[in-house]
Design an enzyme around this catalytic site. Structure first.
Site, PDB file in Angstrom:
ATOM      1  N   ASP A  29       0.855  -1.189   0.000  1.00 60.01           N
ATOM      2  CA  ASP A  29       0.000   0.000   0.000  1.00 60.01           C
ATOM      3  C   ASP A  29       0.891   1.239   0.000  1.00 60.01           C
ATOM      4  OD1 ASP A  29      -3.217   0.542   1.052  1.00 60.01           O
ATOM      5  OD2 ASP A  29      -1.796   2.211   1.040  1.00 60.01           O
ATOM      6  N   ASN A  85     -12.850  -3.231   2.640  1.00 56.85           N
ATOM      7  CA  ASN A  85     -13.775  -2.112   2.725  1.00 56.85           C
ATOM      8  C   ASN A  85     -14.692  -2.157   1.511  1.00 56.85           C
ATOM      9  OD1 ASN A  85     -12.536  -1.065   5.075  1.00 56.85           O
ATOM     10  ND2 ASN A  85     -10.955  -0.076   3.844  1.00 56.85           N
ATOM     11  N   GLY A  91     -15.917   2.671   3.694  1.00 60.29           N
ATOM     12  CA  GLY A  91     -14.649   3.380   3.568  1.00 60.29           C
ATOM     13  C   GLY A  91     -13.849   3.010   2.340  1.00 60.29           C
ATOM     14  N   GLN A  92     -14.490   2.387   1.351  1.00 60.29           N
ATOM     15  CA  GLN A  92     -13.762   2.002   0.134  1.00 60.29           C
ATOM     16  C   GLN A  92     -13.471   3.245  -0.708  1.00 60.29           C
ATOM     17  OE1 GLN A  92     -15.787  -0.863  -2.361  1.00 60.29           O
ATOM     18  NE2 GLN A  92     -13.984  -1.189  -3.653  1.00 60.29           N
ATOM     19  N   HIS A  98     -10.255  -5.335  -3.151  1.00 62.21           N
ATOM     20  CA  HIS A  98      -8.928  -5.605  -2.594  1.00 62.21           C
ATOM     21  C   HIS A  98      -9.043  -6.017  -1.145  1.00 62.21           C
ATOM     22  CE1 HIS A  98      -9.870  -1.304  -2.319  1.00 62.21           C
ATOM     23  NE2 HIS A  98      -9.210  -1.279  -1.168  1.00 62.21           N
ATOM     24  N   HIS A 100      -7.018  -5.850   2.305  1.00 59.18           N
ATOM     25  CA  HIS A 100      -5.885  -5.257   3.022  1.00 59.18           C
ATOM     26  C   HIS A 100      -5.301  -6.318   3.955  1.00 59.18           C
ATOM     27  CE1 HIS A 100      -6.828  -0.839   2.396  1.00 59.18           C
ATOM     28  NE2 HIS A 100      -8.022  -1.336   2.149  1.00 59.18           N
TER      29      HIS A 100
HETATM   30  P1  AMP Z   1      -9.740   1.381   0.375  1.00 58.81           P
HETATM   31  O1  AMP Z   1      -9.877   2.684   1.106  1.00 58.81           O
HETATM   32  O2  AMP Z   1     -10.153   0.193   1.181  1.00 58.81           O
HETATM   33  O3  AMP Z   1     -10.430   1.450  -0.975  1.00 58.81           O
HETATM   34  O4  AMP Z   1      -8.209   1.178   0.132  1.00 58.81           O
HETATM   35  C1  AMP Z   1      -7.528   1.720  -0.952  1.00 58.81           C
HETATM   36  C2  AMP Z   1      -6.066   1.657  -0.621  1.00 58.81           C
HETATM   37  O5  AMP Z   1      -5.337   1.813  -1.817  1.00 58.81           O
HETATM   38  C3  AMP Z   1      -5.590   2.754   0.340  1.00 58.81           C
HETATM   39  O6  AMP Z   1      -5.029   2.153   1.505  1.00 58.81           O
HETATM   40  C4  AMP Z   1      -4.558   3.513  -0.484  1.00 58.81           C
HETATM   41  O7  AMP Z   1      -3.467   3.945   0.295  1.00 58.81           O
HETATM   42  C5  AMP Z   1      -4.154   2.477  -1.513  1.00 58.81           C
HETATM   43  N1  AMP Z   1      -3.633   3.010  -2.768  1.00 58.81           N
HETATM   44  C6  AMP Z   1      -4.170   3.975  -3.538  1.00 58.81           C
HETATM   45  N2  AMP Z   1      -3.421   4.180  -4.632  1.00 58.81           N
HETATM   46  C7  AMP Z   1      -2.391   3.297  -4.562  1.00 58.81           C
HETATM   47  C8  AMP Z   1      -1.270   3.012  -5.403  1.00 58.81           C
HETATM   48  N3  AMP Z   1      -1.044   3.663  -6.551  1.00 58.81           N
HETATM   49  N4  AMP Z   1      -0.400   2.045  -5.008  1.00 58.81           N
HETATM   50  C9  AMP Z   1      -0.608   1.372  -3.850  1.00 58.81           C
HETATM   51  N5  AMP Z   1      -1.651   1.596  -3.020  1.00 58.81           N
HETATM   52  C10 AMP Z   1      -2.531   2.548  -3.372  1.00 58.81           C
END
Ligand code: AMP
Length: 112
Positions: A29, A85, A91-92, A98, A100
């Site tokens: 991340d 999420n 909170g997505q 994905h 986490h």
């Molecule tokens: P969510 O809020 O559950 O949709 O998680 C999205 C996650 O993607 C967040 O933790 C971001 O920090 C991560 N994220 C967004 N853009 C990137 C990227 N280019 N490379 C790696 N992680 C990312």
């Protein structure tokens, strides 16, 4: 294709790749919330868990099996958390399913 995770899967955006097979990819991340913070994503574009069905049970299990393997690889022996999420209330922020994998420090419950 306007999905940031699809672009990572396609190699169009750089990421620190942690694992890859024909179905899934895992990468670090970019904004880690814990010392170990990996994202495990299906290569196929699926918007969220709400966009899956029982037909996706194998893929959903595989995402979690990879999370377990990565946790072992990172020696998260005292535990870790896996989170999906879903949607605005969940909170997505990225509209590509994905998991986490969070670990490396104690966490609290319930989340915010
Ligand atoms: P969510 O809020 O559950 O949709 O998680 C999205 C996650 O993607 C967040 O933790 C971001 O920090 C991560 N994220 C967004 N853009 C990137 C990227 N280019 N490379 C790696 N992680 C990312």
């Amino acid at each position: 294709m306007d999905c940031i995770f699809c672009k990572i899967v396609a190699g169009e955006i750089p990421a620190k790749k942690l694992y890859e097979d024909e179905q899934v990819m895992a990468f670090a991340d970019v904004n880690p919330q814990t010392p170990v913070h990996a994202l495990i994503v299906p290569k196929r574009h699926i918007v969220s868990l709400a966009h899956t069905s029982r037909e996706d049970a194998g893929l959903l299990g595989h995402l979690h099996a990879v999370a377990s393997e990565l946790a072992a690889k990172h020696e998260l022996t005292s535990g870790y958390r896996t989170v999906i999420n879903t949607g605005p209330d969940g909170g997505q922020t990225v509209g590509h399913l994905h998991v986490h994998l969070l670990g490396g420090r104690p966490m609290h419950w319930p989340p915010g």
